[in-house]
Design a protein around this motif. Structure first.
Motif, mmCIF file in Angstrom:
data_model
loop_
_atom_site.group_PDB
_atom_site.id
_atom_site.type_symbol
_atom_site.label_atom_id
_atom_site.label_comp_id
_atom_site.label_asym_id
_atom_site.label_seq_id
_atom_site.Cartn_x
_atom_site.Cartn_y
_atom_site.Cartn_z
ATOM 1 N N ALA A 75 3.898 1.359 -59.278
ATOM 2 C CA ALA A 75 4.863 1.956 -58.353
ATOM 3 C C ALA A 75 4.407 3.348 -57.928
ATOM 4 C CB ALA A 75 6.251 2.012 -58.993
ATOM 5 N N VAL A 76 3.921 4.139 -58.867
ATOM 6 C CA VAL A 76 3.435 5.487 -58.543
ATOM 7 C C VAL A 76 2.242 5.388 -57.601
ATOM 8 C CG1 VAL A 76 2.291 7.534 -59.508
ATOM 9 C CG2 VAL A 76 4.367 6.633 -60.584
ATOM 10 N N ASP A 77 1.314 4.478 -57.872
ATOM 11 C CA ASP A 77 0.151 4.303 -56.989
ATOM 12 C C ASP A 77 0.586 3.952 -55.566
ATOM 13 O OD1 ASP A 77 -1.599 4.826 -59.072
ATOM 14 O OD2 ASP A 77 -2.078 2.709 -59.441
ATOM 15 N N GLU A 78 1.478 2.972 -55.445
ATOM 16 C CA GLU A 78 1.920 2.522 -54.125
ATOM 17 C C GLU A 78 2.672 3.619 -53.381
ATOM 18 O OE1 GLU A 78 4.940 -0.677 -52.090
ATOM 19 O OE2 GLU A 78 3.940 -1.280 -53.944
ATOM 20 N N LEU A 79 3.589 4.282 -54.067
ATOM 21 C CA LEU A 79 4.371 5.323 -53.409
ATOM 22 C C LEU A 79 3.515 6.541 -53.067
ATOM 23 C CD1 LEU A 79 7.661 5.002 -55.465
ATOM 24 C CD2 LEU A 79 7.342 4.432 -53.047
ATOM 25 N N THR A 80 2.536 6.858 -53.904
ATOM 26 C CA THR A 80 1.634 7.969 -53.607
ATOM 27 C C THR A 80 0.858 7.683 -52.326
ATOM 28 O OG1 THR A 80 1.469 8.583 -55.935
ATOM 29 C CG2 THR A 80 -0.294 9.351 -54.489
ATOM 30 N N LYS A 81 0.422 6.448 -52.153
ATOM 31 C CA LYS A 81 -0.283 6.053 -50.921
ATOM 32 C C LYS A 81 0.613 6.200 -49.699
ATOM 33 C CE LYS A 81 -3.327 2.744 -53.163
ATOM 34 N NZ LYS A 81 -3.595 1.318 -53.411
ATOM 35 N N ARG A 82 1.930 6.111 -49.890
ATOM 36 C CA ARG A 82 2.884 6.237 -48.787
ATOM 37 C C ARG A 82 3.316 7.687 -48.573
ATOM 38 N NH1 ARG A 82 6.345 2.014 -47.349
ATOM 39 N NH2 ARG A 82 5.403 -0.003 -47.681
ATOM 40 N N GLY A 83 2.704 8.609 -49.312
ATOM 41 C CA GLY A 83 2.979 10.026 -49.118
ATOM 42 C C GLY A 83 3.977 10.647 -50.072
ATOM 43 N N VAL A 84 4.459 9.883 -51.051
ATOM 44 C CA VAL A 84 5.416 10.423 -52.020
ATOM 45 C C VAL A 84 4.658 11.305 -53.015
ATOM 46 C CG1 VAL A 84 7.020 9.833 -53.887
ATOM 47 C CG2 VAL A 84 7.006 8.491 -51.766
#
Length: 128
Positions: A75-84
Motif C-alpha cells: 500500500a505504501v509503495d502504491e500510494l507513494t507512486k501516486r504522490g502520497v
C-alpha cells in the motif's frame, strides 16, 4: 433505543472541498459525491464518511480515517507512486522506518495526510 438501528457515520472538516475531493477520488481511488458543498466518501461495505467545509479548519491531531489493507508495504509503495507522502516519526513511543511504516508496536501501520492536513492511515489487517 432509537439510535441502535441508526446507520451512523463519521465526519471531519476540510478547508478546501474541491482539493480534498480530487485527492480522495484521483489519488486514493475512492468514490465520492458532493451535495450542498459537502463531500461524502463512499467506502467499502456501504460505509460513508462526510467531509464538510470549515473556513477556520484546523487539522485533527489524531487519525481520522484508517484503511485496513492486506499488506502495508505494498500500500505504501502504491500510494507513494501516486504522490502520497508518508509521515515519519522518531518519538519515544512512536517510531517509523524511513518509509513511514511502524512495525512491532501494535499493527503495522503508516500515516499520511490529506490536502487539509487530516491524518489518515493504512494498517495491516490481522489474520483472523
Amino acid at each position: 433505543m432509537m439510535l441502535r438501528e441508526s446507520k451512523a457515520f463519521s465526519g471531519f472538516s476540510a478547508n478546501d472541498i474541491p482539493a480534498v475531493k480530487k485527492f480522495y477520488e484521483e489519488v486514493l481511488g475512492l468514490e465520492g459525491s458532493e451535495a450542498h458543498g459537502l463531500l461524502t466518501l463512499h467506502l467499502a461495505g456501504g460505509n460513508a464518511v462526510l467531509i464538510y467545509p470549515k473556513p477556520n479548519h484546523v487539522p485533527a491531531t489524531f487519525t481520522v480515517l484508517n484503511f485496513p489493507v492486506e499488506n502495508v508495504d505494498q500500500a505504501v509503495d502504491e500510494l507513494t507512486k501516486r504522490g502520497v507522502r508518508f509521515e515519519t516519526y522518531d518519538l519515544p513511543d512512536l517510531k517509523t522506518d524511513k518509509r513511514g511504516i511502524m512495525r512491532g508496536n501494535g499493527p503495522t501501520i503508516a500515516w499520511f495526510k490529506d490536502p487539509a492536513g487530516n491524518i489518515l492511515s493504512v494498517l495491516e489487517q490481522s489474520a483472523a
